[in-house]
Write a protein that holds these residues in place. Structure first.
Motif, PDB file in Angstrom:
ATOM      1  N   ARG A 386      -9.871 -15.825 -71.488  1.00 46.85           N
ATOM      2  CA  ARG A 386     -10.306 -14.537 -71.503  1.00 46.85           C
ATOM      3  C   ARG A 386     -11.399 -14.079 -71.570  1.00 46.85           C
ATOM      4  N   GLY A 387     -11.636 -13.135 -70.493  1.00 46.66           N
ATOM      5  CA  GLY A 387     -13.212 -12.440 -69.653  1.00 46.66           C
ATOM      6  C   GLY A 387     -12.946 -12.727 -68.942  1.00 46.66           C
ATOM      7  N   ALA A 388     -11.936 -13.651 -67.902  1.00 51.02           N
ATOM      8  CA  ALA A 388     -12.219 -13.694 -66.885  1.00 51.02           C
ATOM      9  C   ALA A 388     -11.618 -12.653 -66.047  1.00 51.02           C
ATOM     10  N   ILE A 389     -12.974 -12.533 -64.885  1.00 44.37           N
ATOM     11  CA  ILE A 389     -12.612 -11.986 -63.123  1.00 44.37           C
ATOM     12  C   ILE A 389     -11.822 -12.267 -62.235  1.00 44.37           C
ATOM     13  N   GLU A 390     -11.128 -12.159 -61.975  1.00 38.80           N
ATOM     14  CA  GLU A 390      -9.581 -12.680 -61.446  1.00 38.80           C
ATOM     15  C   GLU A 390      -8.752 -11.334 -59.480  1.00 38.80           C
ATOM     16  N   ILE A 391      -9.151 -12.319 -58.709  1.00 36.97           N
ATOM     17  CA  ILE A 391      -8.604 -11.103 -57.872  1.00 36.97           C
ATOM     18  C   ILE A 391      -6.923 -12.001 -57.918  1.00 36.97           C
ATOM     19  N   TRP A 392      -5.884 -10.542 -58.107  1.00 36.62           N
ATOM     20  CA  TRP A 392      -4.888 -11.293 -57.689  1.00 36.62           C
ATOM     21  C   TRP A 392      -4.460 -10.334 -56.351  1.00 36.62           C
ATOM     22  N   GLU A 393      -3.410 -11.121 -55.463  1.00 40.36           N
ATOM     23  CA  GLU A 393      -3.317 -10.700 -54.137  1.00 40.36           C
ATOM     24  C   GLU A 393      -1.330 -10.982 -54.476  1.00 40.36           C
ATOM     25  N   LEU A 394      -1.340  -8.869 -54.252  1.00 45.70           N
ATOM     26  CA  LEU A 394       0.187  -8.536 -54.805  1.00 45.70           C
ATOM     27  C   LEU A 394       0.683  -8.707 -54.004  1.00 45.70           C
TER      28      LEU A 394
END
Ligand code: C2O
Ligand code: CU
Length: 493
Positions: A386-394
């Motif tokens: 919770r609170g994490a900044i994430e980059i998702w590749e779609l």
């Protein structure tokens, strides 16, 4: 057309009967939903507004001389009544199910905490109700509420269960944007009718349902009388499978310029001028357009039909018409737009890709990383703290289809898109909760996984793909599970 009501050769799609009243019926405006009462919550020292929505059947006479379409909608209308909410004022909405189908209600665009987020298996059966709690703590934005029931979302949403939910806040009110009668929510839908006038059901579709009859606020090809001044138009695409590329054209087919001012998550950083607007399923884009040069003329909202490579119909090249009068009754919100609209809370930038998801068709099913939503043991594909900044590749796994991907709970920033279509100029200034993966495109999005823990869905918003079963889940995991003390209950995204 020759093919009206006939199956097309070599195709299981049907064309609807020809609609003869194009631009002859007025644009409907859904009524504003009134609260039943408010009560004081002494724990939070705030008022909570209480609403009740009755899901029930109704008929719509679309074609003169044919049968009416049998629909089921929120309060027996479609679009449902429009909620107009103020930031900081919580709401409880009771949805009572007087239809035949199981239902689940998702408030799309709200970070509603589980179990109020419309989880697909959390169904309310016939003659049951569920009370949903909505925090209304986000910045002003255009949301929509729609059905999300497991494997029947396409039928339920298309047969009527969709409506606007508009959140206002004082910061946005300070900007003098067109308001009141000059602020028009426009809900687009593409539908298919049987030759007897009833609505074709998507229940047996497994690939897509494009629809050849374009509706705005429930009315096929309507017109709207407007004044020769500026309007704020809030576009929403509720279609099952149809994306649009919209243009406003005058009688000489000249395209009118407009300013894109807001996205799924509210105001952009600044107005972005354009003469076309791409909108795919579940996206919201808002524009300000000036009709002042078109006194006594008609402006047609058209669809360029080149967003998707899939099959298409000639009737879908037009959407609605604006009939411009010659008097302006109020100049409120008719001035120049400010150079900047707001500080959009973009997540802090970072590098690297945290997770990769591939959206593709395998063995006749629509999947995310090879998983369907029915695969209950494998469908939780991510556990962001919770609170994490994430980059998702779609990634669009190919096959010639496009997939508008929606991630629940969060607002994301589109940071890159592969291929020939770049990140659009207005996308660059926006936070979003849906992004279109065009054919063979890969898109990277960054978000903060907050404010709540819990399990949330992400999926393709082509509702046929979603139902069959291109949907998975992520579990926002409590910081305590990572050995950190839980200091606050709320992490502001
Ligand atoms: Cu608009 Cu999960 O949906
Ligand atoms: Cu899809």
């Amino acid at each position: 057309s020759l093919f009206a009501g006939q199956a097309l050769a070599g195709d299981d799609q049907w064309l609807s009967p020809v609609y003869k009243e194009i631009f002859q019926n007025e644009l409907p405006t859904p009524p504003t939903k009134e609260k039943k009462y408010s009560y004081y919550n002494s724990t939070t020292n705030r008022y909570i507004d209480y609403y009740e929505v009755d899901i029930k059947p109704f008929e719509q006479q679309v074609y003169k001389g044919l049968k009416p379409a049998q629909l089921v909608g929120y309060d027996g209308i479609s679009p449902g009544p429009t909620f107009r909410m103020e930031k900081g004022r919580e709401a409880i909405v009771r949805f009572v199910n007087h239809g035949e189908m199981d239902i689940s209600v998702h408030l799309h665009g709200s970070y509603s905490r589980a179990p109020f987020d419309g989880w697909a298996e959390d169904v309310t059966k016939k003659n049951q109700y569920k009370d949903y709690y909505y925090p209304n703590r986000q910045a002003a934005r255009t949301l929509w509420y729609h059905d999300h029931a497991i494997h029947h979302t396409a039928e339920n949403a298309y047969f009527g269960m969709a409506g606007f939910y508009i959140l206002h806040d004082p910061e946005e009110d300070k900007i003098n944007l067109p308001a009141g009668d000059y602020d028009l929510p426009l809900s687009l839908a593409a539908k298919q009718y049987n030759s007897d006038g009833t609505l074709f059901s998507p229940a047996d579709e497994t690939v897509s349902l494009y629809g050849d009859v374009i509706h705005v606020n429930g009315q096929p090809w309507p017109y709207k009388k407007v004044e020769p001044r500026k309007y704020r138009l809030r576009f929403l695409d509720t279609s099952i499978s149809r994306a649009f590329k919209l243009t406003f054209e005058d009688l000489k087919a000249k395209k009118l310029p407009f300013d894109v001012i807001a996205s799924d998550a509210g105001l952009l950083t600044k107005p972005v001028q354009s003469d076309n607007l791409e909108i795919s399923m579940a996206e919201r884009w808002e524009v300000v357009i000036d009709f002042s040069q078109y006194k006594g003329q008609n402006v047609t909202l058209k669809n360029a039909r080149d967003v998707q490579a899939d099959e298409d119909y000639n009737s879908t090249d037009k959407v609605m018409q604006f009939v411009v009068g010659d008097t302006v009754t109020s100049d409120h919100g008719n001035g120049n737009l400010p150079g900047s609209l707001r500080n959009v809370p973009f997540p802090p930038s970072k590098t690297g890709v945290d997770r990769k998801f591939k959206f593709e068709r395998q063995g006749g099913e629509w999947k995310v990383n090879g998983v369907t939503f029915a695969d209950v043991n494998n469908r939780i594909l991510a556990k962001p703290p919770r609170g994490a900044i994430e980059i998702w590749e779609l990634e669009n796994g190919g096959g010639g289809w496009s997939h508008p991907v929606h991630i629940h709970l969060v607002d994301f920033q589109i940071i890159s898109r592969s291929g020939k279509r770049p990140v659009l100029n207005y996308e660059k200034e926006a936070l979003k909760d849906v992004v279109l993966l065009g054919t063979s495109e890969t898109v990277q999005v960054i978000a903060r996984y907050a404010p709540w823990d819990g399990v949330y869905m992400f999926h393709c918003h082509n509702l046929i793909h979603e139902d069959h079963d291109m949907m998975a889940a992520f579990n926002v995991t409590s910081l305590a599970d990572f050995g950190y003390p839980e200091t606050t209950k709320f992490i502001d995204p």
